[in-house]
Write an enzyme that holds these catalytic residues in place. Structure first.
Site, PDB file in Angstrom:
ATOM      1  N   LYS A  47       0.814  -1.224   0.000  1.00  0.00           N
ATOM      2  CA  LYS A  47       0.000   0.000   0.000  1.00  0.00           C
ATOM      3  C   LYS A  47       0.844   1.270   0.000  1.00  0.00           C
ATOM      4  O   LYS A  47       0.501   2.277   0.599  1.00  0.00           O
ATOM      5  CB  LYS A  47      -0.988   0.025   1.185  1.00  0.00           C
ATOM      6  CG  LYS A  47      -1.810  -1.248   1.345  1.00  0.00           C
ATOM      7  CD  LYS A  47      -2.458  -1.716   0.060  1.00  0.00           C
ATOM      8  CE  LYS A  47      -3.593  -0.841  -0.399  1.00  0.00           C
ATOM      9  NZ  LYS A  47      -4.242  -1.396  -1.636  1.00  0.00           N
ATOM     10  N   SER A  48       1.942   1.212  -0.734  1.00  0.00           N
ATOM     11  CA  SER A  48       2.848   2.366  -0.812  1.00  0.00           C
ATOM     12  C   SER A  48       3.061   2.851  -2.236  1.00  0.00           C
ATOM     13  O   SER A  48       4.023   3.561  -2.520  1.00  0.00           O
ATOM     14  CB  SER A  48       4.207   2.005  -0.183  1.00  0.00           C
ATOM     15  OG  SER A  48       4.065   1.637   1.164  1.00  0.00           O
ATOM     16  N   TRP A  80       4.987 -10.385  -9.170  1.00  0.00           N
ATOM     17  CA  TRP A  80       5.697 -10.484  -7.898  1.00  0.00           C
ATOM     18  C   TRP A  80       6.687 -11.644  -7.926  1.00  0.00           C
ATOM     19  O   TRP A  80       6.315 -12.777  -8.231  1.00  0.00           O
ATOM     20  CB  TRP A  80       4.713 -10.696  -6.749  1.00  0.00           C
ATOM     21  CG  TRP A  80       4.154  -9.456  -6.160  1.00  0.00           C
ATOM     22  CD1 TRP A  80       4.587  -8.809  -5.028  1.00  0.00           C
ATOM     23  CD2 TRP A  80       3.034  -8.695  -6.633  1.00  0.00           C
ATOM     24  NE1 TRP A  80       3.812  -7.687  -4.800  1.00  0.00           N
ATOM     25  CE2 TRP A  80       2.853  -7.587  -5.763  1.00  0.00           C
ATOM     26  CE3 TRP A  80       2.171  -8.830  -7.728  1.00  0.00           C
ATOM     27  CZ2 TRP A  80       1.859  -6.654  -5.949  1.00  0.00           C
ATOM     28  CZ3 TRP A  80       1.173  -7.894  -7.919  1.00  0.00           C
ATOM     29  CH2 TRP A  80       1.024  -6.818  -7.031  1.00  0.00           C
ATOM     30  N   HIS A 102       7.406  -7.176  -2.519  1.00  0.00           N
ATOM     31  CA  HIS A 102       7.196  -6.595  -1.189  1.00  0.00           C
ATOM     32  C   HIS A 102       8.267  -7.086  -0.213  1.00  0.00           C
ATOM     33  O   HIS A 102       8.146  -6.860   0.998  1.00  0.00           O
ATOM     34  CB  HIS A 102       5.828  -6.998  -0.637  1.00  0.00           C
ATOM     35  CG  HIS A 102       4.663  -6.298  -1.262  1.00  0.00           C
ATOM     36  ND1 HIS A 102       4.709  -4.983  -1.662  1.00  0.00           N
ATOM     37  CD2 HIS A 102       3.404  -6.733  -1.541  1.00  0.00           C
ATOM     38  CE1 HIS A 102       3.517  -4.641  -2.165  1.00  0.00           C
ATOM     39  NE2 HIS A 102       2.725  -5.682  -2.106  1.00  0.00           N
ATOM     40  N   ARG A 124       6.074   5.513   1.551  1.00  0.00           N
ATOM     41  CA  ARG A 124       4.902   6.348   1.815  1.00  0.00           C
ATOM     42  C   ARG A 124       4.767   6.575   3.311  1.00  0.00           C
ATOM     43  O   ARG A 124       5.189   5.749   4.128  1.00  0.00           O
ATOM     44  CB  ARG A 124       3.656   5.622   1.273  1.00  0.00           C
ATOM     45  CG  ARG A 124       2.366   6.412   1.339  1.00  0.00           C
ATOM     46  CD  ARG A 124       1.200   5.572   0.832  1.00  0.00           C
ATOM     47  NE  ARG A 124      -0.034   6.355   0.684  1.00  0.00           N
ATOM     48  CZ  ARG A 124      -1.210   5.833   0.363  1.00  0.00           C
ATOM     49  NH1 ARG A 124      -1.327   4.521   0.154  1.00  0.00           N
ATOM     50  NH2 ARG A 124      -2.276   6.612   0.246  1.00  0.00           N
ATOM     51  N   SER A 132      -4.581   2.790   4.606  1.00  0.00           N
ATOM     52  CA  SER A 132      -4.841   2.083   3.361  1.00  0.00           C
ATOM     53  C   SER A 132      -4.919   0.575   3.597  1.00  0.00           C
ATOM     54  O   SER A 132      -5.789  -0.112   3.050  1.00  0.00           O
ATOM     55  CB  SER A 132      -3.743   2.412   2.344  1.00  0.00           C
ATOM     56  OG  SER A 132      -4.065   1.898   1.075  1.00  0.00           O
ATOM     57  N   PHE A 223      -4.637   8.754 -11.413  1.00  0.00           N
ATOM     58  CA  PHE A 223      -5.579   8.039 -10.542  1.00  0.00           C
ATOM     59  C   PHE A 223      -6.887   7.760 -11.283  1.00  0.00           C
ATOM     60  O   PHE A 223      -7.429   6.646 -11.227  1.00  0.00           O
ATOM     61  CB  PHE A 223      -5.843   8.871  -9.283  1.00  0.00           C
ATOM     62  CG  PHE A 223      -6.819   8.234  -8.333  1.00  0.00           C
ATOM     63  CD1 PHE A 223      -6.419   7.241  -7.459  1.00  0.00           C
ATOM     64  CD2 PHE A 223      -8.156   8.627  -8.327  1.00  0.00           C
ATOM     65  CE1 PHE A 223      -7.322   6.643  -6.588  1.00  0.00           C
ATOM     66  CE2 PHE A 223      -9.066   8.040  -7.462  1.00  0.00           C
ATOM     67  CZ  PHE A 223      -8.644   7.045  -6.587  1.00  0.00           C
ATOM     68  N   MET A 226      -6.419   4.937 -13.944  1.00  0.00           N
ATOM     69  CA  MET A 226      -6.148   3.651 -13.303  1.00  0.00           C
ATOM     70  C   MET A 226      -7.390   3.094 -12.606  1.00  0.00           C
ATOM     71  O   MET A 226      -7.656   1.893 -12.646  1.00  0.00           O
ATOM     72  CB  MET A 226      -5.001   3.797 -12.306  1.00  0.00           C
ATOM     73  CG  MET A 226      -3.641   3.929 -12.958  1.00  0.00           C
ATOM     74  SD  MET A 226      -2.323   4.234 -11.763  1.00  0.00           S
ATOM     75  CE  MET A 226      -2.500   2.824 -10.683  1.00  0.00           C
ATOM     76  N   LYS A 252      -8.464   6.090  -2.769  1.00  0.00           N
ATOM     77  CA  LYS A 252      -8.390   7.559  -2.827  1.00  0.00           C
ATOM     78  C   LYS A 252      -7.140   8.065  -3.543  1.00  0.00           C
ATOM     79  O   LYS A 252      -7.177   9.076  -4.233  1.00  0.00           O
ATOM     80  CB  LYS A 252      -8.434   8.147  -1.410  1.00  0.00           C
ATOM     81  CG  LYS A 252      -9.801   8.057  -0.744  1.00  0.00           C
ATOM     82  CD  LYS A 252      -9.792   8.847   0.563  1.00  0.00           C
ATOM     83  CE  LYS A 252     -11.169   8.863   1.213  1.00  0.00           C
ATOM     84  NZ  LYS A 252     -11.153   9.633   2.482  1.00  0.00           N
TER      85      LYS A 252
END
Length: 298
Positions: A47-48, A80, A102, A124, A132, A223, A226, A252
């Site tokens: 979530k970054s 990944w 990750h 982030r 998030s 944003f 996407m 968001k």
């Protein structure tokens, strides 16, 4: 439902969701994966900005043409390395391979560190990451969830969630920030100046795009675009795995959403924890100054 415990596996002191990871798949990434000098790694704590960077890299290497990013899911385009599907997606792929991870540096592919491969690490504000992740865990059936946000902050702060603590992850990668093959990006800076960030990424990767191509990268990595792209917004994933009626995957895409979730007490406690963990680091982030100013007022 106030609590959901996720099924997980452990590797190198880090917890992973077993739905897409196995001990074998993470070990393969760490010990066996043959890194090529032309590989480009998109590395984040969850979530970054992971999906965002998958899109930016796809578009840069497509010279701004959105056809590929609108026709193939992002997890196949920039897969990944630690997932069970890594060999399927990566072993026979032509150069350059775009790869997501990750993993903290401690269990990252060992052969990366002696290669010429490049890595982009996006970081982030941890409070925004926490918010998030909270909403993500609400809609993802394979993640641990607490309805009470205060309880979730405690899990996040202690690293008792999947992928371990934000602090350990970020610090493991900051150790490489001065290496030529490593680019450190900040989510807030991508938000403030996406075009400037895209140009910086292009320079790092040695990709020369003309202004119209750069314009297309910026437009298609926005944003708005996407959120409406089925190859990016995870609406292709079955509802029993990701229930987007609970919360959308691309929610968001802003900075500072933590202010609508954290109480002053929670924010003060997290600031103390942040200071204890990040004290003495040379790297300063945009949220460092805000936190200091905020807590000097309190």
């Amino acid at each position: 439902m106030t609590k959901r415990i996720a099924e997980s596996i452990q590797y190198g002191g880090v917890t992973f969701p077993s739905i897409v990871h196995s001990e074998e798949s993470v070990c393969y990434a760490h010990k066996s994966f043959e890194v090529r000098d032309s590989d480009v790694f998109n590395i984040t704590y969850p979530k970054s900005g992971t999906t965002w960077m998958q899109e930016i890299l796809t578009l840069i290497y497509s010279n701004g043409d959105p056809t590929f990013s609108q026709s193939v899911p992002c997890w196949e385009r920039v897969p990944w390395i630690e997932h069970k599907t890594a060999t399927q997606y990566l072993e026979n792929r032509p150069d350059p391979r775009l790869i997501t991870s990750h993993l903290p540096a401690t269990i990252f592919p060992e052969k990366f560190f002696s290669s010429q491969a490049k890595a982009i690490y996006t970081v982030r504000d941890p409070k925004d990451v926490c918010v998030s992740l909270y909403h993500y865990s609400k809609m993802a059936s394979f993640l641990e969830y607490r309805e009470d946000f205060g309880e979730f902050i405690e899990l996040f702060s202690a690293g008792k969630i999947l992928f371990g603590t934000w602090f350990d992850h970020v610090k493991s990668w900051l150790a490489y920030k001065n290496e030529k093959k490593f680019l450190l990006l900040v989510y807030d800076e991508l938000l403030k100046d996406l075009r400037g960030s895209v140009l910086r990424i292009c320079e790092f990767l040695g990709k020369n795009l003309d202004p119209a191509m750069v314009d297309s990268v910026v437009e298609n990595a926005s944003f708005r675009v996407m959120k409406n792209n089925k190859m990016v917004n995870y609406t292709l994933v079955p509802e029993d795995l990701m229930d987007q009626k609970m919360s959308t995957f691309i929610r968001k895409g802003i900075s500072g959403d933590w202010k609508t979730h954290f109480t002053e007490e929670q924010s003060a406690a997290f600031y103390q924890l942040y200071r204890e963990n990040m004290n003495g680091l040379e790297t300063k982030f945009p949220w460092d100054e805000f936190q200091v100013e905020k807590h000097q007022e309190m």
